[in-house]
Design a protein around this motif. Structure first.
Motif, short mmCIF file in Angstrom:
data_model
loop_
_atom_site.label_atom_id
_atom_site.label_comp_id
_atom_site.label_asym_id
_atom_site.label_seq_id
_atom_site.Cartn_x
_atom_site.Cartn_y
_atom_site.Cartn_z
N ALA A 20 0.84 -1.20 0.00
CA ALA A 20 0.00 0.00 0.00
C ALA A 20 0.87 1.25 0.00
N LEU A 21 0.50 2.22 -0.84
CA LEU A 21 1.30 3.44 -0.97
C LEU A 21 0.38 4.62 -1.24
N CYS A 22 0.64 5.73 -0.57
CA CYS A 22 -0.07 6.97 -0.86
C CYS A 22 0.93 8.11 -0.93
N ILE A 23 0.53 9.19 -1.62
CA ILE A 23 1.37 10.37 -1.77
C ILE A 23 0.55 11.58 -1.35
N THR A 24 1.16 12.45 -0.53
CA THR A 24 0.48 13.66 -0.06
C THR A 24 1.21 14.89 -0.57
N ASP A 25 0.49 16.01 -0.64
CA ASP A 25 1.04 17.26 -1.18
C ASP A 25 1.16 18.29 -0.06
N ILE A 78 -4.08 13.80 0.56
CA ILE A 78 -3.64 12.71 -0.31
C ILE A 78 -3.96 13.09 -1.74
N VAL A 79 -2.96 12.97 -2.64
CA VAL A 79 -3.20 13.27 -4.05
C VAL A 79 -3.10 12.01 -4.90
N PHE A 80 -2.61 10.91 -4.32
CA PHE A 80 -2.56 9.64 -5.02
C PHE A 80 -2.44 8.50 -4.01
N ALA A 81 -3.09 7.39 -4.34
CA ALA A 81 -2.90 6.15 -3.58
C ALA A 81 -3.13 4.99 -4.54
N GLY A 86 15.90 20.27 -5.49
CA GLY A 86 15.96 19.98 -4.07
C GLY A 86 14.80 20.51 -3.27
N ASN A 87 13.74 20.93 -3.94
CA ASN A 87 12.57 21.44 -3.24
C ASN A 87 11.61 20.29 -2.89
N LEU A 88 11.06 20.34 -1.68
CA LEU A 88 10.09 19.32 -1.26
C LEU A 88 8.80 19.50 -2.03
N ILE A 89 8.36 18.43 -2.73
CA ILE A 89 7.11 18.54 -3.49
C ILE A 89 6.04 17.54 -3.01
N PHE A 90 6.47 16.42 -2.43
CA PHE A 90 5.51 15.45 -1.93
C PHE A 90 6.08 14.72 -0.71
N HIS A 91 5.20 14.05 -0.01
CA HIS A 91 5.58 13.04 0.97
C HIS A 91 4.96 11.72 0.52
N PHE A 92 5.70 10.64 0.66
CA PHE A 92 5.14 9.33 0.38
C PHE A 92 4.93 8.58 1.69
N GLY A 93 3.99 7.68 1.68
CA GLY A 93 3.75 6.83 2.85
C GLY A 93 3.41 5.43 2.39
N SER A 94 4.16 4.44 2.86
CA SER A 94 3.84 3.04 2.56
C SER A 94 3.29 2.40 3.82
N GLN A 95 2.28 1.57 3.67
CA GLN A 95 1.60 0.98 4.82
C GLN A 95 1.65 -0.54 4.75
N MET A 96 1.82 -1.17 5.91
CA MET A 96 1.81 -2.63 6.00
C MET A 96 1.13 -3.05 7.30
N ASP A 97 0.18 -3.97 7.19
CA ASP A 97 -0.54 -4.48 8.36
C ASP A 97 0.32 -5.53 9.05
N ILE A 98 0.78 -5.22 10.28
CA ILE A 98 1.61 -6.16 11.04
C ILE A 98 0.88 -6.65 12.30
#
Length: 342
Positions: free
Chosen positions: A35-40, A48-51, A125-137
């Motif tokens: 699972a992966l999402c991207i935030t702006d 969230i702008v993409f998942a 070098g400018n910050l444009i997004f953050h990514f987040g990967s999720q895993m159910d543990i």
């Protein structure tokens, strides 16, 4: 989800010269099982702008439920302030971080999320997004909790056994004692041996390689009030595999404790025979037999044997108790390949 893989990433990630590369990258993300999402971060409340579809599969939310929203919709009653603080610190540090956080699916079901978050920079070098990967543990953490509870129960059971065993050892040693100094020395030796046997087999350190005859001798002589005259060992010499050390050790502790309190080690004439063989190279067969003890009365409850049986079953083995009137017989089998030594 968009049908064109080249469109599933925010348009600012694409350019004429890297369109093909990003399309391949986007295809890999879209079809990833992680699972992966991207935030702006440039937008208010960093939505969230993409998942990818795996994100929807994990959370139960459809794309229209979360695009344009902050990730906090996954939080719930058991989400801790500490985990949220770690996320805020990671987002502000512009570094990649891993945070375990309690999240909730659309159904309301909670899960433990191993969240990895990090920044995405443009060519300047400018910050444009953050990514987040999720895993159910959740399953892994529940297994760890169960093993921790089992270990705690095991330790408490052993501590109770030590007190009971030493009461009997002191009584039996005192029956034949004629010299106070000799009696005190014998009791001290028994206490030391019993303590060493327990400490050597409950350490959190990686266990050293032990052969079954060494392990059995160390444990049984620590329990037998009259020492070697009450214990007979007979079997092949081989190393006990580390994954079976706990089950075998706890079994011997439990059997010896029962023998001291109720069985053959409670009387001076009592004897324990411990035999094992590996006639079948893939199976260890171990038998505990008691002789010359008091009349056997089957126990009314499982107590420590329940813990041992659970460990043996988890190891793929079998354990049976036969309460013969003349003495307990216990048979253990474990599916292992033993390595005989000279």
């Amino acid at each position: 989800m968009p049908a064109d893989d080249s469109e599933i990433l925010p348009s600012t990630l694409l350019s004429a010269e890297n369109l093909r590369t990003n399309a391949v990258f986007a295809h890999a993300i879209r079809h990833s099982r992680l699972a992966l999402c991207i935030t702006d971060p440039s937008q208010p409340d960093e939505p969230i702008v993409f998942a990818n579809p795996a994100f929807s599969d994990l959370t139960g939310y459809a794309e229209e439920d979360f695009i344009g929203k902050n990730c906090r919709f996954l939080q719930g009653p058991e989400t801790t302030e500490e985990s949220l603080k770690q996320i805020r610190e990671a987002l502000n540090s512009d570094g990649v971080a891993m945070v375990e956080i309690v999240n909730y699916r659309k159904s309301g079901e909670k899960f433990i999320n191993a969240l990895q978050i990090g920044p995405v920079f443009d060519e300047d070098g400018n910050l444009i997004f953050h990514f987040g990967s999720q895993m159910d543990i959740s399953t892994a953490r529940e297994k760890e909790r169960q093993m921790s509870a089992l270990k705690t129960n095991e330790l408490l059971h052993r501590l109770k056994n030590i007190v009971n065993v030493m009461t009997v050892v002191i009584e039996m040693t005192g029956r034949s004692a004629t010299d106070t100094a000799a009696y005190s020395k014998r009791i001290a030796e028994r206490l030391r041996a019993l303590g060493q046997a327990h400490f050597a087999t409950i350490s959190n350190d990686e266990p050293k390689v032990l052969h079954l005859d060494e392990l059995a001798k160390m444990l049984l002589l620590a329990y037998a009030p009259l020492g070697e005259k009450q214990v007979r060992l007979n079997g092949d010499t081989f190393a006990v595999p580390g994954q079976y050390m706990t089950a075998i050790t706890l079994l011997l502790h439990e059997l010896a404790t029962n023998a001291v309190k109720h069985g053959s080690l409670r009387v001076e004439e009592g004897i324990v025979d411990l035999t094992w063989n590996t006639d079948d190279p893939s199976v260890l067969a171990l038998r505990w037999s008691e002789h010359n003890g008091p009349a056997v009365i089957p126990p009314s409850r499982e107590s420590g044997s329940k813990i041992i049986s659970s460990l043996v079953r988890a190891s793929g083995g079998t354990l049976t108790f036969d309460w013969h009137p003349e003495g307990l017989v216990a048979d253990l089998t474990l599916p292992i390949v033993t390595k005989k030594t000279d």
